[in-house]
Design a protein around this motif. Structure first.
Motif, PDB file in Angstrom:
ATOM      1  N   GLY A 185       0.787  -1.226   0.000  1.00  0.00           N
ATOM      2  CA  GLY A 185       0.000   0.000   0.000  1.00  0.00           C
ATOM      3  C   GLY A 185       0.818   1.274   0.000  1.00  0.00           C
ATOM      4  O   GLY A 185       0.647   2.107   0.888  1.00  0.00           O
ATOM      5  N   LEU A 186       1.690   1.452  -0.983  1.00  0.00           N
ATOM      6  CA  LEU A 186       2.463   2.692  -1.068  1.00  0.00           C
ATOM      7  C   LEU A 186       1.523   3.889  -1.200  1.00  0.00           C
ATOM      8  O   LEU A 186       0.498   3.818  -1.867  1.00  0.00           O
ATOM      9  N   ASP A 187       1.915   4.996  -0.585  1.00  0.00           N
ATOM     10  CA  ASP A 187       1.088   6.205  -0.659  1.00  0.00           C
ATOM     11  C   ASP A 187       1.762   7.302  -1.473  1.00  0.00           C
ATOM     12  O   ASP A 187       1.374   8.474  -1.389  1.00  0.00           O
ATOM     13  N   GLY A 188       2.781   6.940  -2.252  1.00  0.00           N
ATOM     14  CA  GLY A 188       3.466   7.924  -3.073  1.00  0.00           C
ATOM     15  C   GLY A 188       4.012   7.293  -4.329  1.00  0.00           C
ATOM     16  O   GLY A 188       3.960   6.072  -4.511  1.00  0.00           O
ATOM     17  N   PRO A 189       4.555   8.100  -5.240  1.00  0.00           N
ATOM     18  CA  PRO A 189       5.067   7.579  -6.509  1.00  0.00           C
ATOM     19  C   PRO A 189       6.333   6.759  -6.319  1.00  0.00           C
ATOM     20  O   PRO A 189       7.100   6.967  -5.376  1.00  0.00           O
ATOM     21  N   ALA A 190       6.551   5.823  -7.246  1.00  0.00           N
ATOM     22  CA  ALA A 190       7.691   4.923  -7.129  1.00  0.00           C
ATOM     23  C   ALA A 190       8.248   4.578  -8.498  1.00  0.00           C
ATOM     24  O   ALA A 190       7.568   4.705  -9.524  1.00  0.00           O
ATOM     25  N   VAL A 191       9.499   4.141  -8.489  1.00  0.00           N
ATOM     26  CA  VAL A 191      10.128   3.495  -9.637  1.00  0.00           C
ATOM     27  C   VAL A 191      10.378   2.056  -9.223  1.00  0.00           C
ATOM     28  O   VAL A 191      11.067   1.803  -8.225  1.00  0.00           O
ATOM     29  N   LEU A 192       9.812   1.108  -9.951  1.00  0.00           N
ATOM     30  CA  LEU A 192       9.964  -0.314  -9.635  1.00  0.00           C
ATOM     31  C   LEU A 192      10.847  -0.952 -10.695  1.00  0.00           C
ATOM     32  O   LEU A 192      10.540  -0.908 -11.882  1.00  0.00           O
ATOM     33  N   LEU A 193      11.962  -1.561 -10.245  1.00  0.00           N
ATOM     34  CA  LEU A 193      12.921  -2.176 -11.159  1.00  0.00           C
ATOM     35  C   LEU A 193      12.890  -3.685 -10.978  1.00  0.00           C
ATOM     36  O   LEU A 193      13.035  -4.191  -9.857  1.00  0.00           O
ATOM     37  N   ILE A 194      12.693  -4.401 -12.082  1.00  0.00           N
ATOM     38  CA  ILE A 194      12.585  -5.860 -12.062  1.00  0.00           C
ATOM     39  C   ILE A 194      13.553  -6.426 -13.088  1.00  0.00           C
ATOM     40  O   ILE A 194      13.568  -5.997 -14.245  1.00  0.00           O
ATOM     41  N   GLY A 195      14.336  -7.408 -12.666  1.00  0.00           N
ATOM     42  CA  GLY A 195      15.366  -7.972 -13.523  1.00  0.00           C
ATOM     43  C   GLY A 195      14.838  -9.033 -14.473  1.00  0.00           C
ATOM     44  O   GLY A 195      13.646  -9.335 -14.518  1.00  0.00           O
ATOM     45  N   PRO A 196      15.754  -9.639 -15.246  1.00  0.00           N
ATOM     46  CA  PRO A 196      15.380 -10.669 -16.210  1.00  0.00           C
ATOM     47  C   PRO A 196      15.279 -12.034 -15.544  1.00  0.00           C
ATOM     48  O   PRO A 196      15.464 -12.159 -14.325  1.00  0.00           O
ATOM     49  N   GLU A 197      14.995 -13.069 -16.332  1.00  0.00           N
ATOM     50  CA  GLU A 197      15.083 -14.428 -15.825  1.00  0.00           C
ATOM     51  C   GLU A 197      16.517 -14.640 -15.329  1.00  0.00           C
ATOM     52  O   GLU A 197      17.475 -14.372 -16.042  1.00  0.00           O
TER      53      GLU A 197
END
Length: 237
Positions: A185-197
């Motif tokens: 439940g974030l209440d602010g903007p975010a940058v979400l980084l997800i890697g490869p397999e």
């Protein structure tokens, strides 16, 4: 297709919409089994949502009379998703999933474990990307098209683009073995980084943490990228 989504160019005289796209025509006939007189949920790309009455359906054309296209589309998620470029088939599904969930900014990133051949895939053709984004919008009854950016160099991205993305946003690096569980439940903007397999390599993790990202995890299970993306977004927002 839970929404008949029109391009602005397909709207005539404000209330008349005409589509000739084979994919949507086929869906109207084979899935909706539409008939003249049916009233369906419609929307205008990057505009409002409302109702439309089907007034003509032929082999090469469908026409709708629009009524009160003033409903606001669902709110966007306050996140910029940075996704290491997946395998082509997984890329297609991932773009549709994240669009349906409300992501409006996506950067596809090259990392060490991303096969260079992936960047030659037809799935990266702008027309193909556009098609997958439209499918996501139609699924979720949304009209606002996401922006997709390509970052073919990891180091230039971290040094030149990531600092600006993190301005006013919380950076979250999703990677197995990170110290903190994924927040809820974030209440602010975010940058979400997800890697490869296979994940980011240690050097990449180090650079992203140095840039100001916080390392998070989803527990001990190793998930496919398309599963992890949905799970992370659902938990965060």
């Amino acid at each position: 297709m839970n929404l008949i989504l029109f391009d602005p160019e397909e709207i005539q005289h404000d209330r008349l919409a005409c589509l000739r796209d084979p994919r949507r025509l086929r869906h109207l006939k084979e899935v909706h089994r539409a008939q003249v007189g049916d009233v369906m949920t419609v929307g205008i790309r990057n505009g409002g949502i409302g109702r439309g009455e089907l007034t003509l359906l032929s082999d090469d054309e469908a026409r709708f009379t629009l009524d009160d296209i003033g409903i606001t589309p669902p709110p966007a998620l306050p996140v910029h998703l940075v996704l290491a470029l997946p395998r082509p088939r997984m890329l297609a599904r991932s773009l549709e999933h994240v669009t349906a969930l409300g992501v409006k900014e996506v950067t596809l990133l090259h990392t060490r474990r991303v096969e260079k051949s992936y960047w030659q895939s037809p799935e990266l053709d702008p027309a193909k990307i556009h098609e997958h984004l439209l499918l996501g919008l139609e699924q979720a009854r949304d009209t606002v098209l996401p922006e997709v950016h390509l970052a073919k160099g990891f180091r230039p991205f971290v040094e030149d683009r990531l600092p600006a993305l993190l301005t006013g946003r919380r950076g979250l690096l999703a990677h197995p073995g990170m110290p903190e569980p994924c927040p809820r439940g974030l209440d602010g903007p975010a940058v979400l980084l997800i890697g490869p397999e296979g994940g980011f390599i240690p050097y990449e993790v180090e650079r992203l943490l140095e840039a100001g990202c916080t390392g998070i995890h989803l527990g001990p299970r190793i998930l496919r990228v398309e599963t992890a993306v949905v799970a992370l977004l659902a938990r965060l927002f």
